[in-house]
Design an enzyme around this catalytic site. Structure first.
Site, PDB file in Angstrom:
ATOM      1  N   SER A  85       4.553  -4.329  -7.592  1.00 42.16           N
ATOM      2  CA  SER A  85       3.657  -3.932  -8.674  1.00 42.16           C
ATOM      3  C   SER A  85       3.397  -5.134  -9.586  1.00 42.16           C
ATOM      4  O   SER A  85       2.900  -6.152  -9.123  1.00 42.16           O
ATOM      5  CB  SER A  85       4.253  -2.751  -9.440  1.00 42.16           C
ATOM      6  OG  SER A  85       3.300  -2.167 -10.302  1.00 42.16           O
TER       7      SER A  85
ATOM      8  N   ASP B 160      -0.899   4.823  -2.214  1.00 43.42           N
ATOM      9  CA  ASP B 160      -0.668   4.301  -3.564  1.00 43.42           C
ATOM     10  C   ASP B 160      -1.890   4.571  -4.436  1.00 43.42           C
ATOM     11  O   ASP B 160      -2.979   4.100  -4.155  1.00 43.42           O
ATOM     12  CB  ASP B 160      -0.390   2.795  -3.484  1.00 43.42           C
ATOM     13  CG  ASP B 160       0.076   2.194  -4.805  1.00 43.42           C
ATOM     14  OD1 ASP B 160      -0.006   2.886  -5.833  1.00 43.42           O
ATOM     15  OD2 ASP B 160       0.525   1.035  -4.795  1.00 43.42           O
TER      16      ASP B 160
ATOM     17  N   HIS C 257       3.274   4.216  -4.348  1.00 43.66           N
ATOM     18  CA  HIS C 257       3.479   2.941  -5.037  1.00 43.66           C
ATOM     19  C   HIS C 257       4.905   2.400  -4.913  1.00 43.66           C
ATOM     20  O   HIS C 257       5.117   1.199  -4.780  1.00 43.66           O
ATOM     21  CB  HIS C 257       3.111   3.113  -6.516  1.00 43.66           C
ATOM     22  CG  HIS C 257       3.057   1.834  -7.281  1.00 43.66           C
ATOM     23  ND1 HIS C 257       2.250   0.770  -6.916  1.00 43.66           N
ATOM     24  CD2 HIS C 257       3.705   1.426  -8.407  1.00 43.66           C
ATOM     25  CE1 HIS C 257       2.399  -0.216  -7.771  1.00 43.66           C
ATOM     26  NE2 HIS C 257       3.281   0.146  -8.682  1.00 43.66           N
TER      27      HIS C 257
END
EC number: 3.4.19.1
Length: 732
Positions: free
Chosen positions: A587, A675, A707
């Site tokens: 991320s 995601d 995610h």
């Protein structure tokens, strides 16, 4: 000296992963009623729930274990397990009744296909199932919410009703050309007339129902539901404002109504997972008249309302709205009878010395009040560790319960009648389960902890925390004199420290943090012979609100320089192999990893990025958090904002895609096809740009993952592929 697993031995790495991944994680605990023995002694049961990876079944299994705690009212006399662990299949939620005589369980059963699954609400008493309600068959609502954002399962104080949150029942829809079935049992006059099912709306089959984003894809319109246990009647509560979605509900004092958090969903929903900044407020709906009353400031964001044992006061966490996703919070107190709200703990701009740096937990435990309804206990990150705190709601004084103890991190699972159940772990010690009594006011630092389940330390791992001060040319002008930290894991007593490779791991968020707790991947890498550097750059939680506010507008610059500075400092002080340094992040950590190999291409020999943000501008229209793109770039966000050319230019300027021409580090990309936070096309964009420039790149696409890539199959595969990537590009 213990032998380290070499990079050239992936089979041994797999065996090591299999062993360490068996370490279970605590997910919940609750305390049973107090029992007096025939000899006058007191004891309570502790019911705990755990999760563990099962590599054979490729799933996370859940199991429970019970313990007995004998005590004398203010100290534990004896504590230990009461039997072995038992797997719990199908349990989505469970909650003990206030008296402890009954237990409610929400259970799923049926086929593996989602449409075939049914939900049952069970009520257990002593050694039998007292009631079982097929919620799916009753068709009063859609699936029950089991998440910790909206979900709840709350007993009324009278123990006659259960309150929960479910998806609103959707109207049936059909094609304009739907053929009706004829009733063959009807009379001749009725034969030509179609059957009369529930009225279906023509043309609404494909109407879009907006959901709440990442991990909440099936959740759109939550409603409050009440089950009458005796009659089996289910009521969907009226009176909730049309512009909010209710959740985190519980019964008001005297069962006169329901208190809940309402999240604004107009003009559209934003992703709510990991986002404590979504506009929301505290409400009370009266059951007799259906009148709904706003109890808190409607312009802010709140969560975790918790009613005191004397049913007089409610505490909750309060945050600024539509700002950074996670910040320092206020602890607020609402007096039920005077209707007065006060701030017990305010936002802390920055930590002074060893003082309290603020509250950073995203949820308060369901049990957080002391027995006398005066103090609230919670856990929170304080720099790079997580401690337990008690706050006096009358004076606002805050005392750490754990700061004077062993280095490591704590998590409060529950407290009831001053008996606390907590988890303790370190980077080299998997979670241990502990109990202890909350001491009287003024003596909070003297908690005597007793272990219920002691984990074995993992040998061969040495760790510590480094405090880092940015050089003068990297100071933030608006927020000067901020420091940051990094947690360093390294093999104990390596044969030659100059041959130790290092993996650098910046965290995601960016407003989150690493704490000195058990983490599987860093421990695994350290056991394989790597040093692992976990960097809490400026902008991380736990260091004061100023640190958080210093980063928006400076992403891709301040955070990148902080990580690079930490790497250079550690290499200089520890003398690890500077030719074998790798990056691993997900991320925003992936965003930083891709920035670092573009801005400092000579430093890193390998990069592993999980669902990284690559191009903030192209992510704006496809993510469930468009506000993140605006705020972190340095612009205010509103639901009606339309970025202009200047904004798009800034987004591109702060994105890793800008530095593609300088990248030469081999990159392994790991993407989740489901995601919603950072859509996988972000990674695809980077993959194609690297391929076009002949930079070594490999892409793994996990079709059922979101995610976090936290499913057992994706997590285990991604780790082993990361090991092979490091072996290939760092050498053995």
């Amino acid at each position: 000296m213990e032998r380290q697993v070499l990079l050239s031995e992936p089979q041994e790495a797999a065996a090591l992963y299999r062993g360490l991944s068996r370490q279970p994680s605590l997910s919940a605990a609750c305390l049973g009623p107090e029992v007096t023995t025939q000899y006058g002694g007191l004891y309570r049961t502790v019911h705990t729930e755990w999760t563990q990876r099962d590599l054979e079944r490729m799933e996370n299994i859940r199991f429970c274990r019970q313990y007995l705690v004998f005590h004398d009212g203010d100290s534990v006399v004896f504590a230990g397990p009461a039997g072995n662990s038992v797997e719990t299949r199908g349990e989505l939620l469970s909650r003990e009744s206030p008296s402890g005589t009954m237990k409610a369980v929400l259970r799923k059963a049926g086929g593996t296909v989602s449409g075939e699954e049914k939900q049952f609400l069970e009520v257990w008493e002593k050694n039998r199932k007292l009631k079982s309600f097929n919620l799916s068959a009753l068709e009063k609502h859609g699936p029950v919410y089991e998440d910790d954002c909206f979900g709840c399962l709350s007993w009324s104080h009278s123990e006659t009703h259960l309150l929960y949150v479910a998806e609103k029942k959707r109207p049936k829809a059909e094609s304009f050309f739907q053929t009706k079935a004829l009733d063959i049992s009807a009379s001749d006059d009725e034969m030509a007339r179609p059957k009369k099912p529930d009225q279906a709306i023509k043309g609404d089959q494909f109407v879009f129902y907006e959901d709440w984003g990442e991990t909440m894809v099936s959740k759109s319109i939550p409603v409050l539901c009440v089950l009458d246990i005796d009659s089996g009647n289910i009521s969907v509560l009226e009176g909730v404002p049309e512009n909010v979605s209710p959740g985190q509900a519980f019964w008001a004092p005297g069962d006169t109504g329901v208190v809940f958090v309402g999240w604004w969903h107009e003009p559209f929903r934003l992703g709510i997972r990991y986002c404590t900044n979504r506009r929301s407020a505290l409400y009370y709906v009266d059951l007799s008249g259906g009148k709904c009353e706003l109890l808190s400031d409607g312009s802010l964001a709140i969560c975790s309302p918790r009613l005191s044992p004397d049913q007089c006061r409610i505490v909750y966490l309060q945050y600024p709205c539509l700002a950074p996703h996670h910040q320092c919070s206020q602890l607020c107190l609402y007096d039920w009878y005077t209707k007065v709200t006060s701030v017990v703990v305010d936002i802390v701009p920055r930590q002074l010395g060893e003082s309290f740096s603020g509250i950073y937990c995203s949820l308060l435990p369901l049990g957080c009040w002391s027995a006398d309804s005066q103090r609230v206990v919670f856990d929170s990150a304080q720099r790079s560790r997580q401690d337990l705190f008690a706050v006096d709601t009358q004076t606002g004084s805050i005392t750490s319960l754990t700061a004077a103890g062993s280095a490591g991190s704590w998590k409060l699972l529950t407290i009831d009648k001053d008996l606390m159940v907590a988890q303790f772990s370190t980077p080299s010690l998997p979670p241990s389960l502990k109990v202890g009594f909350l001491p009287p006011p003024g003596k909070e630092q003297s908690v005597s902890w007793v272990s219920l389940e002691e984990a074995e330390p993992i040998p061969g791992i040495h760790w510590g925390v480094r405090v880092l001060h940015p050089p003068p040319d990297q100071e933030n002008v608006q927020y000067a004199d901020l420091d940051f930290e990094a947690i360093l894991l390294q093999p104990s007593n390596p044969p030659d420290k100059t041959q130790v490779p290092m993996v650098v791991m910046p965290h995601g968020g960016p407003h989150s943090s690493f704490v000195t707790a058990w983490m599987l991947f860093p421990a695994m890498l350290c056991k394989m012979g790597f040093a692992v550097l976990l960097v809490n750059y400026r902008g991380s939680t736990g260091f004061g609100q100023d640190s958080i506010l210093s980063l928006p507008g400076n992403v891709g610059h301040q955070d990148v320089k902080d990580v690079q500075f930490a790497v250079e400092q550690v290499l200089q002080e520890e003398h690890f192999d500077a030719r074998r340094v790798a990056l691993m992040g997900g991320s925003h950590g992936g965003f930083l990893s891709c920035h670092l190999i573009g801005q400092y291409p000579e430093t890193y020999s390998a990069c592993i990025a999980r669902n990284p943000v690559i191009n903030i501008a192209s992510m704006m229209g496809s993510t469930d958090i468009p506000d993140w793109c605006m705020v972190e770039t340095g612009f205010p966000y509103s639901n009606s904002c339309l970025p202009d050319l200047n904004v798009w230019e800034e987004m591109l300027d702060k994105s890793p895609i800008k530095y593609i021409p300088q990248v030469k580090t081999p990159v392994l990309l790991m993407l989740g096809q489901e995601d919603r936070r950072v859509p996988f096309k972000q990674g695809m964009e980077y993959y194609r740009a690297l391929k076009a420039r002949n930079v070594p790149v490999r892409l793994l696409l996990y079709p059922k993952s979101n995610h976090a890539l936290s499913e057992v199959e994706a997590e285990s595969d991604s780790f082993m592929n990361a090991v092979l990537w490091l072996h290939t590009h760092l050498g053995s």
